[in-house]
Write an enzyme that holds these catalytic residues in place. Structure first.
Site, short mmCIF file in Angstrom:
data_model
loop_
_atom_site.label_atom_id
_atom_site.label_comp_id
_atom_site.label_asym_id
_atom_site.label_seq_id
_atom_site.Cartn_x
_atom_site.Cartn_y
_atom_site.Cartn_z
N MET A 136 0.70 -2.52 8.83
CA MET A 136 -0.07 -2.62 7.60
C MET A 136 -1.03 -3.79 7.69
O MET A 136 -0.65 -4.89 8.10
CB MET A 136 0.88 -2.78 6.40
CG MET A 136 0.21 -3.06 5.09
SD MET A 136 -0.88 -1.68 4.60
CE MET A 136 -2.01 -2.56 3.52
N GLU A 144 -5.41 -2.09 13.00
CA GLU A 144 -5.20 -2.97 11.84
C GLU A 144 -6.28 -4.03 11.73
O GLU A 144 -6.67 -4.41 10.61
CB GLU A 144 -3.82 -3.62 11.94
CG GLU A 144 -2.66 -2.65 12.00
CD GLU A 144 -2.65 -1.63 10.88
OE1 GLU A 144 -3.14 -1.96 9.78
OE2 GLU A 144 -2.18 -0.50 11.10
N GLU A 168 0.84 -1.20 0.00
CA GLU A 168 0.00 0.00 0.00
C GLU A 168 0.88 1.25 0.00
O GLU A 168 1.84 1.32 0.78
CB GLU A 168 -0.91 0.03 1.23
CG GLU A 168 -1.97 1.09 1.13
CD GLU A 168 -2.91 1.13 2.33
OE1 GLU A 168 -4.06 1.55 2.19
OE2 GLU A 168 -2.48 0.72 3.43
#
Length: 884
Positions: free
Chosen positions: A302, A337, A164
């Site tokens: 992430m 997350e 990302e």
């Protein structure tokens, strides 16, 4: 992604997008490409990738093979997809049962695309594109990357991926945009002694080429390319059983998995909460959280589906060195997350314009879930005050942007991960949930998730579902006001009392830092007003409004502090609230102080209003209030930098803060709350900055004892004491810290030491840290952080050094972060010349479409200098009235 942060026309441009029907994980409906934003031709769509990769960690390269199931929608003689830094061979295309036809491959590095061209046009239908390719393993977190770390047995290297926003194209040629969802099969050839981890459980293992072991993973659900993950290294894994049969795991370098136990338990608790909240169970068979050494200038974690990546400092806890703030960081990172597993992974924004649907919502869920599962961390319920006020600092500048923002390029997408997307997004949700009620809000969210599972969505899709759950509230109009235009509303409040009832007049303007004559934007603002007897009246302020409350006691605007606006009281009302300050809830005391400080800074209120409030906090007042008092005085100390009156101010500030610190003492006590522990370390740090010789001497004494016996320094004090010693270090002390860094074999602690070396006030030592950052010693991911830490004390020096060594520094910073990294180094400067230097650098090295951070930093420096000149006389006059 966890982070260290547009107009109506944009919404209209995307508002007519067709929605894919909800799909099960195994189905592959066409994405809604007709009007969706894309940087690719709209002629071909993928449905499945079968990828095989062989990493060569020793030479930072990898080989790959991919077969992509795709559908040609209209006749074309070429297939264009995204690829970056790759070479290709053996490229063919075949229809089902057909003969493979060769493809001629051409690359456009600027556009980040690969074109597969054919001798004749392709008829619409289904095909399989096959190709071999090769790519690079990077040393920063872009694509497939390597992280080296020390161990007692010597240096080791592990591999991870970070895709990302737009770096899957460095790993596999693909339609690397969120709207092109597909399923993935991944096979990896790696050394037999390494663990290989991806989004899904392992399906099989066997012999691979060249003596390697081949690991094949189960097919993923339909998802966007940026959520694919691969990790390879000398890892260990611990697991526990979660709800609905989900296996929850943590993965860390060998010997460290025990330090991830807290994160493992937190993941179980958070996953249970989210299964209930969203009403759609987590759909994958496992959820791993993978710890990695080092750091990034861009992110700390992430949300890869089923395989969350987290840097060690946000996942591991060592009882000997970790404190309550570390525990909170681990928990909130996991909560953020895991929220993405629904908001972002299961339902994904159609394009980066709506990134806030991922990040703002995950930030809000992080805060909501932390408050619910760990109420002991916020006993005074003050989180709302900071949630709402934090993003206003950025949002009040001309360089701000709407929550929903237009994104055209890869660089702009990277810049969208900022304090507005995360912080303001979360604050607006907090306000909107309060406006419609928690039950209606959750009903809307559940409907949104259920209807768009495995598909893509726009912001208005969420608003439509909440509107259905809370009809008749002008909800979408209010939501549009706060997400499609930038800025901070200002509510001006005055009150009159007659016949035992108070009438409160409310008028909406705009709070701005650098545009005092700006014509205010218009918002429909939900406002809660509380009377002296506790009665709360709620009103939607559309320009002007008024409310009546019983009694003639002072009234408080923004009860509970969930509204996203500043409040400017008429002088009489503010004085009345100040006189009754002790009787307000702590969250409202904080809100009053935060607004007074911000309004005073731009000349809308006297500086004395805020400073007087700091004197009203008693010795036994809430630790949250004392944190704000300490932070306020520390901020004013910056105002006095270089002024002959600074010693007088510091003497006053020490006199104000020292009694509270003496009450708390250096050592934790049984029963200390989290906020008390955090206040203790804050006071130690601020008093040392204010020139408290006794505090600095005691820190040095404790450091000397620590060198002889590391166990002598409690975990609660470790980072604070070492930080004071490092900041005030002479050359001999700096060398002692350097020796500790060089011999440390634990990657997490080693990283901390190199950060400390970069925090010295002494310019000569700061220069040594800068020069060290360009060597191999601190490690590829610590070097950029060292330069940034030098910038905290010496912004001009750090910026000049980075610019002078740009070719080397570029290799130390994630490619997606460079447009913000360089100007960010100068952000703390008060030198007017820095503005021109930053802009000159941007003109030479940053694309015109990627200069938002440059202009934000420049505006911050210019405004700080201007406001400093205006504020100082008022602050100094107040200080003299205190006898200083």
């Amino acid at each position: 992604m966890h982070r260290s942060l547009v107009a109506v026309a944009i919404s209209l441009a995307l508002g007519g997008i067709a929605q894919a029907a909800p799909a099960d994980a195994g189905t592959t409906p066409h994405p809604p490409l007709v009007r969706a934003t894309t940087q690719l031709p709209r002629t071909v769509v993928p449905s499945h990738y079968a990828i095989e990769v062989t990493p060569h960690a020793d030479r930072l390269a990898f080989d790959g093979k991919v077969k992509i199931d795709l559908e040609v929608l209209v006749p074309t003689d070429r297939i264009v997809l995204q690829a970056l830094g790759m070479t290709f061979a053996n490229s063919t295309l075949a229809a089902a049962g057909g003969t493979p036809m060769p493809a001629r491959v051409s690359l456009d590095e600027a556009a980040q695309t690969a074109t597969f061209a054919f001798a004749a046009p392709l008829a619409p239908g289904r095909y399989v594109l096959s190709t071999d390719y090769a790519g690079t393993i990077n040393t920063q977190a872009n694509g497939l990357f390597a992280l080296d770390y020390p161990t007692a047995a010597g240096k080791k290297r592990a591999l991870y991926t970070q895709f990302e926003n737009s770096d899957a194209r460095r790993f596999v040629p693909s339609w690397d945009e969120p709207n092109y969802k597909a399923t993935f099969d991944l096979a990896v050839n790696a050394p037999a002694g390494d663990m290989v981890v991806s989004n899904m459980p392992v399906a099989s293992t066997g012999a691979g080429p060249g003596g390697l072991r081949r690991t094949v993973f189960k097919t993923s659900p339909r998802m966007s390319t940026y959520l694919l993950f691969l990790g390879v290294g000398d890892f260990e894994r611990a697991t526990l059983a979660g709800d609905n049969g989900t296996e929850i795991g943590v993965i860390a370098q060998r010997g460290k998995v025990g330090q991830a136990r807290y994160a493992l338990d937190a993941s179980r608790d958070v996953l249970r909460e989210y299964n209930d909240y969203f009403g759609v169970p987590y759909p994958l068979p496992k959820l791993d959280n993978i710890a990695a050494p080092g750091r990034s200038q861009f992110f700390s974690a992430m949300e890869n589906w089923g395989a969350i990546f987290t840097f060690e400092y946000s996942l591991l806890l060592d009882p000997a060195t970790s404190n309550v703030s570390d525990e909170q960081r681990v928990f909130t990172t996991a909560a953020h997350e895991i929220a993405h597993q629904w908001f972002g992974n299961l339902v994904t924004m159609a394009w980066w314009d709506d990134l806030w649907l991922n990040e703002g919502f995950a930030t809000w869920m992080e805060g909501r879930t932390t408050r619910k599962l760990h109420p002991e961390w916020d006993q005074d319920h003050v989180d709302a005050a900071y949630t709402s006020r934090g993003p206003m600092v950025r949002d009040a500048y001309a360089t701000t942007h709407p929550v929903v923002q237009h994104v055209e390029t890869v660089e702009q997408a990277s810049q969208a991960f900022d304090g507005i997307t995360y912080g303001k997004g979360s604050a607006v949700i907090n306000m909107l949930e309060d406006y419609v009620g928690a039950d209606a809000w959750r009903a809307g969210v559940r409907s949104y998730i259920a209807k768009r599972a495995y598909g893509n969505a726009l912001t208005d899709d969420l608003w439509a579902e909440v509107d259905r759950a809370a009809p008749g509230r002008q909800f979408t109009q209010v939501a549009h006001d706060f997400t499609l235009q930038p800025g901070v509303p200002l509510i001006k409040a005055s009150a009159t009392c007659s016949n035992g009832r108070t009438t409160v007049a409310l008028e909406q303007g705009e709070f701005t830092v650098d545009r005092p004559d700006k014509t205010p934007l218009r918002w429909r603002v939900p406002v809660a007003v509380r009377g002296g007897d506790g009665t709360v009246a709620k009103v939607l302020v559309d320009g002007k409004a008024s409310v009546e409350l019983p009694g003639c006691a002072p009234v408080l605007v923004n009860d509970g502090q969930k509204g996203y606006f500043r409040t400017l009281y008429a002088p009489a009302q503010f004085k009345a609230l100040g006189d009754g300050f002790a009787g307000l809830p702590v969250v409202d005391q904080l809100g009053l102080m935060l607004d007074a400080s911000a309004l005073a800074a731009v000349g809308l209120q006297p500086e004395s209003d805020m400073l007087d409030l700091t004197t009203k906090v008693p010795l036994d007042g809430s630790p949250n209030l004392w944190q704000l008092v300490a932070g306020t005085l520390g901020g004013i100390d910056d105002l006095y930098q270089g002024n002959a009156r600074q010693p007088a101010f510091r003497a006053y500030a020490r006199t104000r803060l020292s009694p509270k610190f003496e009450q708390l003492g250096w050592e934790s006590r049984a029963g200390d709350s989290a906020t008390t522990k955090q206040l203790r370390t804050s006071l130690i740090g601020i008093l040392s900055t204010l020139g408290d010789d006794k505090v600095v001497a005691e820190a040095r004494r404790r450091f000397a004892a620590f060198e002889a016996d590391p166990a002598s320094l409690p975990a609660d004090l470790r980072r604070t004491v070492l930080g004071i010693v490092a900041r005030n270090a002479d050359a001999a002390t700096w060398d002692r810290l350097h020796a500790l860094a060089r011999k440390e074999t634990t990657s997490l602690l080693r990283d901390q030491y190199y950060g400390l070396l970069a925090s010295a006030k002494d310019p000569a030592l700061a220069q040594r840290a800068l020069e060290m950052a360009l060597t191999d010693e601190p490690g590829a991911t610590n070097a950029a952080d060292m330069i940034a830490r030098v910038a905290d004390e010496h912004p001009e020096m750090a910026f000049a050094f980075a610019v002078a060594h740009r070719a080397q520094v570029d290799q130390l910073v994630d490619s997606t972060s460079r447009a913000r990294y360089y100007p960010g180094l100068a952000a703390g400067s008060v030198d007017p010349a820095m503005v021109g230097k930053i802009r000159s650098f941007a003109e030479a090295h940053i694309a015109p479409t990627s200069r938002r951070d440059t202009e934000t930093v420049a505006a911050g420096i210019e405004t700080r200098i201007k406001l400093r000149a205006k504020r100082f006389p008022q602050v100094d006059a107040w200080l003299q009235r205190q006898g200083r």
